[in-house]
Design a protein around this motif. Sequence first.
Motif, PDB file in Angstrom:
ATOM      1  N   ALA A   8       0.848  -0.830   0.163  1.00  0.00           N
ATOM      2  CA  ALA A   8       0.338  -0.166  -0.186  1.00  0.00           C
ATOM      3  C   ALA A   8       0.734   1.131   0.041  1.00  0.00           C
ATOM      4  N   VAL A  85      -7.162  -4.779   3.534  1.00  0.00           N
ATOM      5  CA  VAL A  85      -7.221  -4.272   2.855  1.00  0.00           C
ATOM      6  C   VAL A  85      -8.054  -3.155   3.436  1.00  0.00           C
ATOM      7  N   ALA A  86      -9.615  -4.028   3.853  1.00  0.00           N
ATOM      8  CA  ALA A  86     -10.644  -3.049   4.183  1.00  0.00           C
ATOM      9  C   ALA A  86     -10.239  -2.675   5.525  1.00  0.00           C
ATOM     10  N   ARG A  89      -8.068   1.053   3.261  1.00  0.00           N
ATOM     11  CA  ARG A  89      -8.924   1.750   2.812  1.00  0.00           C
ATOM     12  C   ARG A  89      -9.955   3.092   3.828  1.00  0.00           C
ATOM     13  N   GLU A  90     -10.071   2.166   4.419  1.00  0.00           N
ATOM     14  CA  GLU A  90     -10.601   3.253   5.213  1.00  0.00           C
ATOM     15  C   GLU A  90      -9.364   4.286   6.475  1.00  0.00           C
ATOM     16  N   PRO A  95      -6.777   8.152   0.990  1.00  0.00           N
ATOM     17  CA  PRO A  95      -6.437   6.435   1.172  1.00  0.00           C
ATOM     18  C   PRO A  95      -5.291   5.769   0.431  1.00  0.00           C
ATOM     19  N   ILE A  98      -3.487   0.021  -3.210  1.00  0.00           N
ATOM     20  CA  ILE A  98      -3.045  -0.999  -3.008  1.00  0.00           C
ATOM     21  C   ILE A  98      -2.862  -1.827  -3.739  1.00  0.00           C
TER      22      ILE A  98
END
Length: 259
Positions: A8, A85-86, A89-90, A95, A98
Amino acid sequence: MKPAILTAFFVRREEAQAAFRKLKREGHHRAAVVHKDADGRVEIHSPLLQFGFKRGLVKDLLRRLATEESALVLQAPIASLRQPVALLRESGEHPPLIFVLNPKRTSITDDLGTVATPIPPSQMQERAAHLAATSQISFTPPKGTVLLDRLKRMREWIGPVCRDLSEAAALGQRATPIVEWILDNQHIIDGSIRDVQQNLSRRFYRELPVLNDERHRGLPRIYGLARQIVSDTGLRLDRETVVAFLEAYQSVDTLTTAE
């Protein structure tokens, strides 16, 4: 199963470090943060090489890292990456980008070749006639059943590969048209393999005429023809094209009943 590698890229160093701490709290310990400062100096928080990251992969990461950019790297089974991943992204106001590198699976064959640009039907038929005139054919039974053995390995291999691809798609990774086709048609692939295994016995396999050329030596002639059709059509197969190819071949040399 070999782990996948998630990377990321963050524009803010503090956001990368905050995400890193969150992942550690969630039990994802095989992670590291890499930062490149304005002078091009690189800082690595956690020993990447100790976690089994290959030197070539680390060098490639450092090469891609922009000035004042941070990268968070996580190593884990691909099936366990949805939650990280979730979380990523938050994280933060910006963000990260990725990317997920699937574990590389050992190829079951080194005879895959490449997909060529499709050629016109008339040229395909000319090539079929040329193959019929020039192919060296042997009717001596082959010593082994290479393709049947390969087919068995293929059936064992396709399931795990499709699971990896499905997980990558669920993580939001871009799927190529070929990947989408494989995922949509996995049941057809598996059914076709099963049909061949049930209907092509080893005894009957050994009755098939085989090729004597260097590329396909000892393999059934019909396999060589099938590969040629797949290559010439660029994987765009239809009944009419296949029939026309075989008819052009048989205008020079008749295929046996076994084929």
